[in-house]
Design an enzyme around this catalytic site. Structure first.
Site, PDB file in Angstrom:
ATOM      1  CE1 TYR A   1      -9.783  -4.404   3.209  1.00 13.38           C
ATOM      2  CE2 TYR A   1      -9.061  -2.151   3.635  1.00 13.38           C
ATOM      3  CZ  TYR A   1      -9.955  -3.183   3.853  1.00 13.38           C
ATOM      4  OH  TYR A   1     -11.005  -2.996   4.707  1.00 13.38           O
TER       5      TYR A   1
ATOM      6  CG  ASP B   1      -8.117   2.452  -3.436  1.00  6.75           C
ATOM      7  OD1 ASP B   1      -8.151   3.575  -2.886  1.00  6.75           O
ATOM      8  OD2 ASP B   1      -8.354   1.385  -2.842  1.00  6.75           O
TER       9      ASP B   1
ATOM     10  CE  LYS C   1      -5.838   5.352   4.448  1.00  6.40           C
ATOM     11  NZ  LYS C   1      -6.406   4.928   5.734  1.00  6.40           N
TER      12      LYS C   1
END
Length: 426
Positions: A140, A235, A263
């Site tokens: 994802y 990613d 994050k």
């Protein structure tokens, strides 16, 4: 209280949540509403505390409300919340990221992981003047249109939308391969190589639970990109500064052309970033023709929290201790499952972990993950929730350990798991 609050939330918020997995559809029941958190614990609206292994989905590597981070943010707030203009703080964070991740020579701040990956894809296409992107089933990369793709008729076909509202024309240039299966990537390059702008990959898959890469996988992707003149996009929104100080690219010694982050570089505040080689990054406006912008990009509060977080994780032996804690937790979980005669397979990468209710001796691909026993996971999740342990409410999400998780929290978690496993096995 939770049922009443959830009913009210569903009246004013679609599905009662602002991100789908929070709705507990993957495990059943109603979501828990939280009001505060500290260290390794999170507290619900009824003042019940839980040992937290979600950590806001990864950024809370120092635990919740770390005093040095909250102090830095509190000080920053006194000077304003947002300027929409350049600040010293964004320069300092960009410099620190480039120092810690040498493959990033320049970095652009954005506001979320979705923005980061969307912008990285656009940049790769603009730089190479090609159209197609390879992504992996089960990985994802945010909810931008071109990345919301499912397998369709098979892993080697052109993508079809996996969300209403995404036209097929948007994803026609998104190609699908199997994570940890290099041959599926080679097949795509043999067919479309002249038009493949790049590969985007989670170096450790964290959105089909936690799947480490096989030894040959990431180096193989790098070699294919070199051979065909494509860009490798890692990613690292989840893995960046979570699995090693230099991210997964340092842990596995593979050099991406573009890296996406999020994050941890925001210390709990909304943030994202994408960066890479300077010659590639010069294609971004205002220097180049690839447009990207954001009013809140480089927000001073997020930059402050990120700088404080990065200062803490660079302390000696931080990652060795974090991974040791995570391994003790997963080894203990596996031992207790085995004692209860419940098949369980676990994975650990740095401060990330995964566990799968399966008799398989290895879990390497999306297909392997889908063979695990989701019904068993649901029982385990609710049993642990009753025991005061908060896990991700989905069998397909990675778990996270923070430096605030000590021997006491780990032992309490394992004791709770032992009781839950016994109930499940009876």
């Amino acid at each position: 209280m939770t049922e009443t609050l959830f009913a009210k939330a569903q009246r004013y918020i679609p599905g009662g949540v602002n991100s789908p997995v929070r709705a507990f559809h993957g495990v059943g029941g109603d979501p828990v509403f939280f009001k505060s958190a500290y260290g390794a614990y999170i507290v619900d609206m009824e003042d019940r505390s839980y040992i937290d292994y979600v950590g806001s989905w990864g950024p809370m590597i120092m635990g919740h409300a770390h005093p040095r981070i909250t102090a830095a943010v509190t000080e920053c707030l006194q000077h304003g919340l947002s300027f929409g203009a350049p600040t010293l703080l964004e320069v300092q964070l960009a410099e620190r990221i480039c120092q810690l991740m040498p493959n990033i020579e320049q970095v652009r701040m954005v506001n979320s992981g979705t923005e980061a990956t969307m912008s990285a894809i656009r940049l790769a296409r603009g730089f190479t003047q090609r159209n197609k992107i390879i992504k992996f089933i089960g990985c994802y990369h945010g909810h931008s249109d071109s990345l919301l793709v499912q397998a369709g008729s098979g892993a080697l076909t052109l993508g079809v939308p996996s969300s209403a509202g995404v036209p097929e024309s948007i994803v026609q240039h998104t190609l699908l391969a199997e994570f940890n299966r290099l041959d599926t990537v080679k097949t795509l390059f043999e067919k479309y190589g002249d038009d493949i702008a790049g590969i985007i990959v989670e170096p450790v898959a964290g959105n089909m639970n936690c799947i480490p890469p096989l030894p040959e996988f990431l180096p193989g992707l790098r070699a294919l990109c070199n051979q065909y003149g494509s860009l490798l996009i890692m990613d690292e929104v989840m893995t960046g500064f979570r699995v090693a100080l230099g991210g997964a690219q340092a842990r596995y010694n593979v050099e991406p052309d573009i890296t996406t982050l999020g994050k941890i570089i925001g210390g709990g505040m909304p943030v994202g970033a994408f960066g890479g080689r300077a010659d590639i990054m010069r294609y971004i406006a205002p220097l180049g023709p690839v447009y990207q912008a954001g009013t809140l990009s480089g927000n001073p509060v997020a930059m402050t929290a990120g700088l404080a977080n990065l200062a803490l994780i660079t302390e000696p032996d931080f990652y060795e201790q974090l991974e040791t804690t995570t391994r003790v937790l997963m080894d203990g979980l596996q031992e207790r499952a085995q004692a209860a005669e419940i098949p369980l397979f676990t994975t650990v990468v740095g401060g990330m972990f995964g566990f799968f209710f399966t008799e398989a001796k290895k879990v390497e691909t999306y297909a392997d993950v889908m063979k695990s026993d989701v019904a068993q996971f649901k029982k385990f999740f609710h049993g642990m929730l009753q025991e005061g342990v908060y896990l991700a409410p989905s069998a397909y999400e990675a778990g996270f350990v923070s430096s605030a998780h000590g021997a006491e929290e780990v032992m309490r978690t394992l004791d709770a798991a032992e009781r839950v496993f016994l109930q499940m096995g009876s």
